[in-house]
Design an enzyme around this catalytic site. Structure first.
Site, PDB file in Angstrom:
ATOM      1  N   CYS A  83       0.825  -1.210   0.000  1.00  0.00           N
ATOM      2  CA  CYS A  83       0.000   0.000   0.000  1.00  0.00           C
ATOM      3  C   CYS A  83       0.862   1.264   0.000  1.00  0.00           C
ATOM      4  O   CYS A  83       1.986   1.265   0.479  1.00  0.00           O
ATOM      5  CB  CYS A  83      -0.925   0.015   1.213  1.00  0.00           C
ATOM      6  N   CYS A 157      -4.198  -8.715   6.403  1.00  0.00           N
ATOM      7  CA  CYS A 157      -4.012  -7.595   5.474  1.00  0.00           C
ATOM      8  C   CYS A 157      -5.345  -6.874   5.277  1.00  0.00           C
ATOM      9  O   CYS A 157      -6.384  -7.520   5.098  1.00  0.00           O
ATOM     10  CB  CYS A 157      -3.492  -8.120   4.129  1.00  0.00           C
ATOM     11  N   ASP A 378      -8.187  -3.538 -23.380  1.00  0.00           N
ATOM     12  CA  ASP A 378      -7.881  -3.554 -21.943  1.00  0.00           C
ATOM     13  C   ASP A 378      -6.508  -4.196 -21.786  1.00  0.00           C
ATOM     14  O   ASP A 378      -6.385  -5.321 -21.300  1.00  0.00           O
ATOM     15  CB  ASP A 378      -8.961  -4.335 -21.190  1.00  0.00           C
ATOM     16  N   CYS A 405      -4.790   0.416 -17.054  1.00  0.00           N
ATOM     17  CA  CYS A 405      -4.364   0.291 -15.654  1.00  0.00           C
ATOM     18  C   CYS A 405      -3.095   1.098 -15.391  1.00  0.00           C
ATOM     19  O   CYS A 405      -2.534   1.032 -14.305  1.00  0.00           O
ATOM     20  CB  CYS A 405      -4.152  -1.175 -15.278  1.00  0.00           C
TER      21      CYS A 405
END
Length: 450
Positions: A83, A157, A378, A405
């Protein structure tokens, strides 16, 4: 840059964020990247490294904290590399991601197109339906430290499914009890490399153990440990990967117990997912993403649609429900098998699938005279190869819907499309990966009138 000295302490204000989620501070015209900072904060920072065009720094003291600063809920934040944004509010995280997409479209795409909005997650916790836990040389199970292959042991997590965490722990307990060795990537010895878990909307799960071998000791006991920890497990699969390197999955699978696939529902359709099949890791946000892609496609029921990088056919089948004909293309053979099964399972007869490289299939279809009304793409993080863009433009669709992405490769590709006669007209960001720096974008490009 000569003015900045390593280990010296400076005072500055965080102006914004880099593509990696680092705070940007400007000192005497030089850019300094400082992790775990929030826009608007005044900080004392120590220069840790001076490079040719920029510098790296670390917080010494936050003199004026941002009201958007939050205490990270995750005890591993800063050690685990998973993260990037646990230290700020979700509102600020969304603002940072939208700005990242806007900056890349403007700077790399050369367009003044405005990002309409960013669609955030209703629940930014425990959203991942696919988890891949590396196993460290000492048997530690968790995630890699940032920019390293050092495994940080993790019990729980905040972005993985709780079922996945329990399953990974069960495999670890089995390893300890029966003294099953962990793989050591430095020596190439040892057995267990990764633990892979997939979870569906109903809470059912599929466990895959990636090993440096074709057999595991105590396989029935492994299945029993997993089922005890996660009673809704549908199968335990062994994947063999004896190659050195960072690729997680090998090519060979064997079912230890149960079945080797998982069923899930997405956009009202049933999908069969085998271990290597591509599937969006956040199913709730995937429905938001695909809904936006369908909106941009503007289908009336009369169109022929081509979907490149179709995976297990998720977008293709959503498009097929609103189009006359839908064609999907994907390079991974098991994914195409799943896609064909998914079409049959959902009673969709106007969709067909081809297996092969996107550039080859696009060129083949173009040569055969296919003229789709809409093309959706994609691609993986590296974006589209120039020859794919050329073939897409060569087929002359009215609209191209680009699901991305990586904003940087999207910006690059938007510029190439524009040079080939396709104007970007709409863009929307979708937060598929709360807590991390990653962001998805849906962009619509329309063929310019000559």
């Amino acid at each position: 840059m000569e003015k900045l000295i390593e280990n010296h302490i400076y005072t500055g204000t965080v102006e914004g964020y880099s593509s990696e989620g680092l705070g940007i501070v400007r000192l005497d015209g030089a850019v300094v990247f400082v992790p775990r900072t929030v826009r608007g904060e005044e900080i004392d920072l120590r220069i840790t490294k001076v490079m040719k065009t920029c510098a790296a720094g670390e917080i010494v003291k936050i003199k004026k904290p941002s009201p958007e600063r939050m205490k990270p809920e995750c005890p591993y934040f800063g050690r685990c590399g998973g993260c990037d944004f646990q230290h700020m509010s979700y509102t600020e995280e969304l603002r940072a991601k939208r700005q990242r997409v806007q900056d890349t479209l403007t700077r790399l795409g050369g367009t003044d197109l405005q990002v309409e909005e960013i669609l955030g997650a209703k629940d930014p916790a425990h959203y991942r339906n696919k988890s891949q836990y590396p196993v460290g040389a000492g048997g530690a199970i968790g995630f890699f430290q940032a920019r390293s292959h050092q495994v940080v042991p993790i019990d729980r997590c905040l972005i993985q499914s709780e079922v996945s965490d329990k399953t990974a722990k069960a495999v670890g307990d089995w390893m300890k009890k029966y003294k099953i060795s962990a793989y050591d990537e430095r020596t190439g010895k040892g057995l267990i490399r990764h633990i892979y878990v997939r979870v569906n909307k109903k809470g059912e799960s599929l466990c895959c153990v990636i090993a440096n071998g074709k057999q595991l000791p105590r396989e029935p006991e492994l299945a029993a440990f997993v089922q005890a920890a996660a009673p809704r497990t549908v199968g335990v699969v062994l994947n063999t990967n004896t190659k050195k390197g960072n690729v997680i999955l090998g090519d060979k699978y064997r079912t230890i117990w149960g079945q080797d696939f998982l069923m899930d529902t997405l956009c009202g359709l049933q999908f069969k997912l085998s271990v290597p099949s591509f599937y969006q890791v956040n199913r709730n946000q995937a429905e938001v993403l695909y809904g936006k892609a369908l909106e941009f496609a503007g289908l009336t029921g009369e169109e022929t649609v081509l979907d490149l990088y179709c995976g297990t056919g998720t977008i293709t089948l959503c498009l097929a429900k609103q189009a006359k004909r839908a064609i999907g293309a994907e390079i991974v053979p098991p994914a195409i098998e799943d896609a064909r099964e998914n079409a049959a399972r959902n009673g969709i007869e106007n969709a067909e699938f081809f297996c092969g490289d996107a550039a080859d299939i696009a060129a083949k279809l173009e040569a055969e005279g296919l003229r789709p009304d809409v093309i959706t793409v994609d691609p993986p993080r590296k974006g589209l190869a120039p020859e794919v863009i050329a073939s897409v433009a060569g087929m002359g669709p009215k609209r191209v819907v680009y699901v991305s992405c990586d904003p940087a490769t999207l910006g690059r590709d938007v510029k190439i499309f524009r040079d080939l006669g396709y104007q970007p007209v709409r863009a929307c960001a979708v937060d598929m990966f709360p807590g991390t720096r990653h962001v998805e974008t849906v962009a619509l490009m329309e063929r310019m009138q000559l």
